[in-house]
Scaffold this active site. Structure first.
Site, PDB file in Angstrom:
ATOM      1  N   ASP A  48     -14.078   3.462   8.283  1.00  0.00           N
ATOM      2  CA  ASP A  48     -14.330   3.275   6.847  1.00  0.00           C
ATOM      3  C   ASP A  48     -14.627   1.806   6.553  1.00  0.00           C
ATOM      4  OD1 ASP A  48     -14.676   4.066   4.229  1.00  0.00           O
ATOM      5  OD2 ASP A  48     -12.554   3.988   3.719  1.00  0.00           O
ATOM      6  N   LYS A  86       0.845  -1.192   0.000  1.00  0.00           N
ATOM      7  CA  LYS A  86       0.000   0.000   0.000  1.00  0.00           C
ATOM      8  C   LYS A  86       0.879   1.240   0.000  1.00  0.00           C
ATOM      9  CE  LYS A  86      -3.561   2.353   2.681  1.00  0.00           C
ATOM     10  NZ  LYS A  86      -4.342   2.333   3.928  1.00  0.00           N
TER      11      LYS A  86
END
Length: 790
Positions: A617, A520
């Site tokens: 989230d 990431k």
């Protein structure tokens, strides 16, 4: 039938509870008694919060106890005879005319007495504070249960300090607040004649000497209790009036090893990743089935200085029990002091400071790699004991757990960059030695310049990851640190993109050991540094089977990258978006297991890990599936930490994804864990429908929030129907399943969708409640052998 039976049972329990309250006694007069056989023989506090009477710990055994009257399960706050229960027939407690309360077993034996003798006793009464008192004439208190506390504080007094004592040993130390800070550092007022503390109805503890802490649900009027739990941690619980369940709203020690009483004498608490007890070299566990009993030397340790040596335990400390404190002394001085003192079991030494603390007992051991938290511990062992590096206990949140045998050697993972640093130091020493022997001034100057350049480069590389933070050291000791060049090679110059999120892009990579990973790469450098710090702080503290495992990180110059597990199946959204493909159709059991796994992962984040974490989230893109379709929650880039003091998150902007955002994000309300509960409700709805919520609108002008509101209203209305008309459930579930689903599970999931998507966050369940409901229905199905679909 099953739901009807559950409703009937809840009704009966409520009815029984009301009957008990109606028939309960306000006071127990002198000469009267409470019998174990009569359920109505209980004392009730005036406001109905507490009850006192016989509590059945088994069908044949009871204790005389005080409990919360409105809890779904009786929560004991005090017991007269916790270690000697009485028989559930023939036993009674009697208040005599002299003020003595006597508990007798069925045979007449005295099990407990308050040891009061007075000529003016009138009655016993249970107060609204949970205090059971015996009153004399003129409201004189002859005896009170508060003078004999058990594990729960309903009242706080004396020195506002809690001390921990070890059973059968003359050892104790101050438990809470942290004794390492002075009373001035803790902003407390000394030399007070009367010190007291009050836990108010809003959830804040006020001490007369400025001691203070707040519950996480501060501001709400709730019944609370402060309990010293079985693991030694002091926790504050709040009672949910709606369902009678308890939730933790504050704890004294976010990291359990710092409780200091977990592993007994000579034991050392380590994180593996959960707290576990280990023994130092030369010691063995006393009882493998009960490690809290501590460790003992394998051989007798002689008082003769010639027959003992010291085992060095880095980053390890034993709290308290100091023989003396020596400041600004050498290691040799400290070692000789302990070596020639038969009472000295070992000593702690802080290099660079010169602080020396010989110990007469090794209690409360803990090993942590936090900077400044612990020094180096040297403990006495027999000279014949071989001290292997692999046998030295070390905390390793992502390493193997300690097994039953403390003598088993474990392999510990050490980050590569630490090995490189050691090699650099070794090479530097060799160069310096070579330069010194050659006596060439120019070579020495070049070495000094080279050393300065290396140190400057190291500071530049580490400068972006708050190296002063203790959490950083913990992370770097247990994660692999990768260079940017390594990750460029592993990802083939970031070629294979897996997905894009709010905080960066994820690529597939293959490491040198042929392990596939997800890399990431965080975007927007100005913001990513803060996000990177949050992610590292979270990752260093949590580990769960339903959370993605992060293998390492990169912090080279401007680059901020995380390296984590890779899952070939991808994320849940791919199983919900392509409705035409039968190859990726999730079966009903798979959907239910995914819902349960995600709920367990979120419950761990909210309630169980060492820091309270809100994901912020939760959505299908952040739920990965392994080869067995077990869900793994990922992307903590937006996660925030709640401290144990109970303050809420301060957010400067809305975070999350449209359609999964709880109403409080846009209504300027404080953000709590209930935002994740709302998002989970949306994911649960998508699992039921087999489609994204964005694809459920009737027309293009219908907003996502309007879609959710319409569906919730429809579900709520239909769930109120009786059992005569239930065909709507089959119409609501994903048609691709062709009716192959479990009726009870589907109904519970629909009920959870409705409750999780409540606009009023106080009416939403906690994730612990969600897990309990999903597990309960699964247990009911297994117990009744309900099979097939409805």
């Amino acid at each position: 039938m099953a739901m009807g039976a559950v409703s009937t049972l809840v009704f009966l329990l409520t009815l029984i509870h009301l009957i008990l309250q109606i028939s309960a006694l306000n006071v127990l007069s002198s000469g009267s008694s409470l019998s174990v056989e009569r359920s109505s023989d209980v004392l009730l506090s005036p406001d109905g919060t507490f009850m006192c009477g016989f509590y059945n710990i088994s069908p044949n055994a009871s204790t005389f106890s005080i409990w919360f009257a409105n809890a779904s399960e009786r929560t004991i706050v005090w017991s007269a005879n916790p270690l000697r229960p009485v028989y559930t027939w023939g036993s009674k407690v009697k208040l005599k005319f002299d003020g003595s309360m006597v508990l007798r077993d069925y045979g007449g034996q005295i099990v407990w007495s308050n040891n009061v003798s007075s000529s003016n006793a009138e009655q016993a009464q249970l107060l609204d504070t949970g205090n059971l008192i015996v009153k004399g004439k003129g409201d004189t208190i002859l005896w009170q249960s508060f003078t004999s506390p058990t594990d729960t504080f309903l009242h706080f007094d004396d020195q506002v300090l809690i001390s921990l004592f070890y059973d059968q040993k003359d050892l104790s130390f101050v438990y809470w607040p942290d004794p390492t800070g002075t009373i001035w550092q803790k902003l407390r007022i000394p030399f007070m004649i009367n010190t007291s503390g009050v836990l108010d109805s809003l959830g804040q503890f006020h001490g007369s000497d400025n001691t203070s802490f707040m519950a996480a649900d501060w501001g709400s009027h709730a019944i609370r209790r402060l309990t010293l739990d079985y693991d030694g941690n002091l926790r504050l619980y709040s009672l949910n009036k709606a369902d009678g369940t308890w939730s933790v709203t504050w704890m004294a020690f976010p990291q359990l090893c710092t409780v200091r009483g977990l592993c007994g004498e000579n034991g050392i608490c380590v994180y593996t990743p959960v707290p576990a007890c280990a023994c130092a070299p030369g010691f063995e566990v006393i009882d493998p089935s009960e490690r809290s009993k501590g460790c003992r030397p394998k051989t007798n340790i002689s008082c003769d200085a010639q027959k003992v040596k010291f085992a060095k335990l880095p980053h390890t400390g034993f709290n308290g029990n100091d023989i003396a404190a020596h400041r600004f002394v050498s290691l040799d001085f400290c070692m000789n002091k302990c070596l020639h003192d038969c009472n000295c079991k070992g000593f702690a030494y802080w290099e660079g400071i010169g602080d020396c603390y010989p110990k007469f007992a090794l209690v409360g051991g803990v090993t942590l790699h936090h900077s400044g938290t612990t020094g180096t511990m040297y403990i006495k062992v027999s000279k014949g004991v071989e001290v292997l590096e692999a046998s030295i206990p070390q905390s390793q949140p992502f390493g193997p757990k300690y097994g039953p045998d403390c003598s088993t050697t474990d392999k510990y993972f050490v980050a590569d960059f630490l090995d490189m640093l050691k090699r650099q130091q070794s090479e530097s020493k060799f160069l310096y030695f070579y330069g010194f022997l050659s006596a060439i001034f120019l070579a020495e100057m070049m070495f000094v310049v080279l050393g300065w350049f290396i140190l400057r480069r190291e500071r530049m590389v580490l400068g972006g990851v708050w190296p002063a933070e203790p959490g950083y050291e913990m992370v770097t000791n247990h994660f692999r640190r990768y260079t940017y060049r390594e990750l460029v090679s592993a990802t083939k110059k970031f070629k294979d993109e897996l997905g894009t999120g709010a905080s960066g892009i994820v690529y597939k990579g293959v490491l040198e050991d042929n392990r596939a990973v997800a890399v990431k790469k965080l975007a927007e450098i100005n913001q990513s540094e803060e996000e990177f710090q949050h992610e590292l702080a979270v990752i260093s503290r949590i580990y769960h089977m339903n959370l993605v495992r992060v293998w390492g990180f990169c912090s080279d110059g401007p680059h901020r990258i995380l390296v984590s597990e890779y899952f070939e199946k991808g994320s849940l959204d791919k199983f919900l978006s392509d409705r035409k493909s039968s190859e990726i159709l999730l079966g009903w059991k798979q959907r239910f297991d995914i819902a349960l796994g995600v709920a367990r992962g979120l419950a761990y984040l909210h309630h169980e890990c060492s820091e309270w974490v809100i994901h912020c989230d939760v959505k299908p893109e952040n739920i990965l599936l392994d080869e067995n379709l077990m869900p793994k929650i990922t992307d903590f880039g937006l996660a925030k930490l709640l401290n144990r003091g109970g303050s809420n998150i301060n957010v400067s902007k809305i975070q999350g994804t449209r359609g999964y955002l709880a109403p409080e994000w846009v209504s300027s309300l404080p953000i709590t864990a209930k935002v994740d509960v709302y998002s989970f409700g949306v994911v649960l709805l998508e699992l039921l429908k087999g489609a994204r919520v964005s694809d459920m609108e009737n027309n293009e002008d219908e907003e996502v929030e309007m879609v959710l509101g319409r569906i919730v209203r429809m579900l709520n209305e239909n769930l109120q129907l009786d059992g005569t008309e239930q065909s709507w459930i089959s119409d609501f579930i994903d048609a691709r399943l062709n009716g192959d689903f479990n009726y009870l599970q589907a109904r519970i999931m629909m009920m959870l969708v409705v409750s999780c998507l409540e606009e009023d966050r106080s009416r939403r369940p906690t994730m612990e409640d969600v897990v309990q409901m999903l597990v309960s229905v699964d247990e009911v199905i297994n117990a009744t052998r309900v099979e097939g679909a409805f």
